[in-house]
Design an enzyme around this catalytic site. Structure first.
Site, PDB file in Angstrom:
ATOM      1  N   GLU A 153      -1.470  -8.614   5.128  1.00 43.31           N
ATOM      2  CA  GLU A 153      -1.444  -8.782   6.597  1.00 43.31           C
ATOM      3  C   GLU A 153      -2.832  -8.612   7.208  1.00 43.31           C
ATOM      4  OE1 GLU A 153      -0.739  -6.069   5.086  1.00 43.31           O
ATOM      5  OE2 GLU A 153      -1.204  -4.315   6.333  1.00 43.31           O
ATOM      6  N   HIS A 173      -3.657  -5.432   1.195  1.00 41.95           N
ATOM      7  CA  HIS A 173      -2.948  -5.662   2.460  1.00 41.95           C
ATOM      8  C   HIS A 173      -2.989  -7.145   2.835  1.00 41.95           C
ATOM      9  CE1 HIS A 173      -2.413  -1.497   4.095  1.00 41.95           C
ATOM     10  NE2 HIS A 173      -3.338  -1.236   3.199  1.00 41.95           N
ATOM     11  N   CYS A 176       0.838  -1.199   0.000  1.00 44.43           N
ATOM     12  CA  CYS A 176       0.000   0.000   0.000  1.00 44.43           C
ATOM     13  C   CYS A 176       0.874   1.251   0.000  1.00 44.43           C
ATOM     14  CB  CYS A 176      -0.976  -0.050   1.180  1.00 44.43           C
ATOM     15  SG  CYS A 176      -2.293   1.166   1.059  1.00 44.43           S
TER      16      CYS A 176
END
Lengths: 765, 226
Positions: free
Chosen positions: B197, B195, B87
């Site tokens: 994560e 993302h 990002c």
């Protein structure tokens, strides 16, 4: 020259009445100088002093086993277990947002975050209940766009997820939108810190942004007076709106939490409304000490600022920390790392009368008791009067209006997907968001940097119903609390504490004070019945424009806890296959009505209010009928339904047996909207049989929760054991949404209506 | 010994703790690296996480590229070290010239936080190595300036040399050619807007991001062994 002799008396220009000036003279034993008057002007403003509401607020219950910090501090704090405390607060930023929606909303977020990390808690989640006039008006769309983008740009950048909120359109907010912001944070219990000064000789350190002329008089000129209405009348107040810098705030959060972790800070307080005047006087008053503050030491971003401007500026992203002289070098070093400005601006004194002395290059320019600023404002017992014609309005009930009309069209008119708003918010940061925006309540893992490990979850919801409170604020707010608690049950959480944001009109109107007083009594009674403490709140008055008050709008934030959060809750979407059955938990008809428990059971016409529609979303939205009697609320029965659902969902999220496939409470729009949302969320149709007409489809009778299950017999048995009525109302499956005799729509069409509704209104071609 | 991954933190970065959590689940040991750091020799790999480095002032990544750590990241990458920008980290890598292209505001001019579905296009990168091309992953995006742009020559080169590693199936931001992630020629420097994560646990709605993070940790271990 006496301040009274001026042609336009200074105290009135500062928002103080003649009587208040007399009171100040009495407290000081002399005439105040202009700077001192400016300090009283902001500190005794309605916004800071709660002078019209404080006598009433005392009636709210505030004690509870889990409460670590109740009302009066920067945020309420409860013990969540496992060595973790949760801090929560709600505030309004209504008037700034009416004038400059983007910055008004952005700084609302900034302010509430500071209230949370002031307590030593890391802000973990934000929620935003928003109220506007009709979006068919271009100015309202400008306000919505500005407010949402302000929350989005500030909240996302500062790094705190926005996990929910509310969006209400009603013409009463046309000139006075409401922007409320709730923040939840968490901290290791032993990091809890309070906003108080202590220890003579200790330093008052100003952290964060330089001070400018922005936001001067925000609390008094802006927040504590009505708006003029119209599109341009209040534009001259725009300089009273602060400008936010989320990057400054992000560094300030990290620096302050690091200072607290390192044990370098004795007390800390944010600078919000009334700026340095508020932070210095409140920390000194709470600690029972005096304080000297020298305005010449305050870092500034503008030249030529007078002491009163420095003391009352509401420049954003600033904190006041109390540190020992020995800790100062370490504080400076840590702040340098985070690129946060730190300046010693004052010292704690052992002055026996706790005086706040303002100095300018060493010369005393103001000298007043700190407690007289913080707690000395007069408390007003303003006259109350029930609004005229209220009984007639309640009697004018839409429940038996004829003809019933087109229920299918009505249902479609009530459907609205709020994702246009919440897709603009980062709702996921910190990897805690198990259930985010658009659900009954947000459900988060209770985890974050620096917190001890825990399997617990924390749930949060905000609720309001001005359409109810306009008819009957006492009953209306009780219904709002009931709905909030039911929302938490839908994600498996037990409610533990309440915060409130009381948005009302002009307190100098006796009808408004009556609404406020009734609301507080209604909330107090409902909280006692549900054994919930109110741990904090905010009162926003003068929400009016050109003399017209908004409908009473108490917004409740309710915090819930989940013991074990191992799996996602069922959610509102049901799944296809295996004959999933729709079951309504809770009494299907109002108590006393035909067929309801305890009813006389005489045959004949249905008794009047089995499915009351007074104050319902259907009546207001589809029929423009704002009158009628509110549905009855039995808090004892409500509690049983909520307990049962909480237990069933908590079993499921704890990793146990999942009896429920879907769960959703009946609220705005009634059973019809609840069922439609469940079908749309699951992408699967339903056939519902034998509802008692449009009244049962749209009634907002409380204490009802819809569930879907593949083991209906077992569920009905569990409900019976818990003393909760349970009725099978439909069967899940297929690609049509059918309520026999009322609605028959394809799922694609239903979903399209729902998902397109808000965008079509906010982005008309 | 577990693979050691440096997670770069600029003032204004906000996904660093989430990145650490993701790397830990994927089997690596993450360490926060402050933006003034000039040595990355002890690291096996580098992650530049999401957020708003230096407030995203001027434009995302424009100031971060001047932080001292970026010179070290450049050296690390030039020596073949695995580097992933997620990002805002992707934006920083393009501003720093470690990846081609640039970012403009999303189509629709609104911030978008939503789940997206991406398809793994090629496996010649440190974050897709070992995955099956065509694999679909449900991973959220969260950005305002997420629309990837580049000139035609760059796009042709990216395609021809198999540097487009992830594509959106439901392009949420108007990125050219549905690009969600790219790699440099060597495949050791990767940028992606979604993302991973945020998709490491079914409790949060998806665990699909783990496939990418695990691939990254394994690639990093190989580079170290090599």
């Amino acid at each position: 020259m006496s301040v009274r002799a001026a042609e336009e008396p200074l105290h009135r220009a500062l928002g103080l009445t003649d009587d208040e000036l007399d009171r100040i003279v009495g407290l000081l034993g002399r005439e105040p100088n202009a700077l001192e008057l400016a300090l009283y002007g902001v500190m005794w403003s309605e916004h800071c002093s709660y002078k019209s509401s404080r006598l009433h607020l005392r009636r709210l219950p505030t004690a509870g086993d889990r409460v670590l910090v109740g009302p009066g501090e920067n945020a309420g704090v409860v013990d969540a277990g496992d060595g973790i405390a949760v801090a929560i607060r709600i505030e309004s930023h209504n008037h700034p947002s009416a004038i400059e929606p983007h910055q008004g909303a952005a700084t609302g977020v900034g302010g509430i975050l500071r209230d949370i990390f002031t307590m030593g808690a890391r802000p973990l989640a934000v929620m935003d209940p928003l109220f506007f006039g009709s979006p068919d008006d271009a100015r309202q769309r400008w306000l919505v766009e500005g407010v949402v983008s302000g929350i989005s740009s500030y909240g996302n950048s500062v790094g705190v997820p926005t996990v929910g909120g509310e969006l209400t359109f009603d013409s009463c907010y046309s000139s006075n939108p409401l922007v409320n912001v709730l923040c939840l944070g968490a901290l290791p219990v032993d990091r809890l810190v309070l906003g108080r000064a202590s220890g003579a000789g200790n330093l008052a350190v100003l952290l964060g942004a330089a001070t400018g002329r922005d936001g001067i008089g925000g609390v008094s000129i802006l927040a504590s007076a009505g708006l003029g209405g119209g599109s341009g009348a209040d534009a001259i107040k725009r300089p009273s709106v602060q400008v936010g810098d989320p990057f400054e705030e992000k560094r300030l959060i990290e620096a302050c939490l690091a200072l607290l972790d390192a044990g370098l800070v004795l007390g800390i307080q944010d600078l919000g409304g009334a700026g340095l005047a508020c932070a210095t006087s409140e920390t000194a008053a709470r600690g029972g000490v005096g304080m000297d503050v020298d305005v010449s030491s305050v870092p500034r971003r503008e030249l030529g600022m007078a002491p009163w401007e420095v003391m009352t500026s509401e420049s954003q992203e600033r904190m006041l920390a109390i540190v020992t002289p020995g800790a100062w070098p370490a504080v400076e070093e840590l702040c340098r790392r985070w690129e946060v400005r730190a300046a010693v601006v004052g010292t704690v004194t052992d002055d026996p009368s706790g005086r706040l002395r303002v100095l300018d290059r060493g010369a005393v320019v103001a000298d007043v008791p700190a407690s007289s600023l913080a707690d000395g404002a007069p408390l007003y017992d303003r006259p109350l009067r029930e609004p005229a014609g209220l009984d007639a309005r309640r009697a004018d009930d839409p429940t038996f209006d004829a003809p019933a009309g087109d229920s299918e069209a009505d249902l479609c008119a009530l459907l609205c997907d709020p994702s246009w708003v919440y897709r603009q918010y980062d709702s996921q940061l910190f990897l805690n968001t198990v259930v985010g925006p658009g659900a009954d309540a947000a459900l988060l893992r209770l985890a974050g940097p620096g917190l001890p490990p825990s399997e617990r979850g924390v749930a949060i919801t905000t609720d309001s119903a001005p359409r109810w409170c306009a008819i009957d604020p006492r009953q209306g707010v009780a219904l709002v609390l009931a709905e909030a608690v039911a929302n938490l049950a839908c994600v498996g959480a037990s409610a533990v504490a309440v915060v409130n944001c009381l948005n009302f009109g002009n307190p100098e109107h006796p009808e408004v004070m009556w609404q406020l007083s009734e609301t507080i009594d209604g909330l107090a009674a409902a909280c006692r019945a549900l054994e919930l403490p109110v741990i904090g709140g905010n009162v926003s008055l003068y929400n009016e424009s050109t003399g017209a008050d908004i409908d009473p709008t108490p917004v409740l934030g309710v915090l819930g806890l989940v013991e074990k959060l191992r799996r996602r809750p069922p959610g509102m979407g049901w799944v296809d296959g295996d004959a999933s059955t729709v079951v309504l938990l809770g009494a299907r008809r109002a108590p006393g009505a035909l067929g309801a428990p305890g009813a006389p059971g005489a045959p004949g016409a249905p008794s009047p209010a089995a499915h009351p529609l007074g104050g319902s979303t259907w009546a207001v939205t589809c029929r423009s009928r704002r009158h009628g009697a509110l549905p009855p609320l039995d808090l004892v029965a409500h509690r049983e339904v909520v307990r049962l659902v909480t237990r069933l969902v908590a079993d499921s999220v704890g990793g146990g047996d999942g009896l429920l496939d879907a769960v959703h409470d009946v609220s705005g729009g009634g059973l019809g909207v609840a069922l439609a949302e469940m079908a749309i969320s699951g992408g699967v149709g339903v056939r519902v049989e034998s509802l008692e007409g449009h009244r049962e489809l749209f009634s907002e009778l409380p204490s009802r929760i819809v569930v879907a299950t593949r083991r209906p017999d077992e569920l009905v048995g569990r409900a019976r054991d818990a003393g909760v009525p349970a009725e099978l109302v439909g069967v899940v499956g297929g690609s049509r949404f059918v309520v026999d005799g009322l609605v028959d729509l394809g799922m694609d069409e239903l979903a399209a209506v729902w998902s397109g509704a808000l965008r079509a209104r906010l982005e008309p071609v | 010994m577990a693979t050691r991954v440096g997670v770069v933190v600029f003032p204004g970065t906000n996904c660093e703790h989430d990145a650490l959590a993701g790397l830990e689940v994927a089997g690596a040991r993450g360490t926060l690296v402050w933006h003034t750091e000039t040595q990355l020799r002890t690291m096996d790999a580098i992650v530049i996480p999401g957020g708003f480095a230096h407030g995203d002032y001027l434009r995302p990544g424009a100031l971060a590229r001047f932080s001292p750590v970026m010179e070290a990241v450049g050296r690390f990458a030039a020596e073949g070290g695995p580097v992933v920008g997620i990002c805002n980290g992707f934006q920083v890598l393009t501003e720093a010239g470690l990846l081609p292209g640039a970012f403009v505001k999303n189509r629709g001019l609104k911030f978008v936080c939503a789940p997206t579905t991406v398809r793994v296009e090629v496996t010649h990168s440190v974050i897709t190595a070992g995955l099956e091309p065509g694999t679909r992953l449900c991973i959220p995006v969260n950005h305002f300036s997420g629309s990837y742009v580049c000139d035609e020559r760059t796009l042709a080169h990216l395609r021809a040399s198999n540097q487009v590693i992830l594509r959106y199936l439901d392009n949420p931001n108007g990125s050219i050619d549905d690009i969600a992630g790219i790699a440099n020629d060597a495949g050791n420097v990767v940028g992606l807007m979604p993302h991973p994560e945020r998709a490491i646990d079914e409790l949060l709605g998806s665990a699909d991001g783990l496939a990418l993070l695990r691939a990254f940790v394994s690639s990093s271990a190989c580079v170290r062994a090599g």
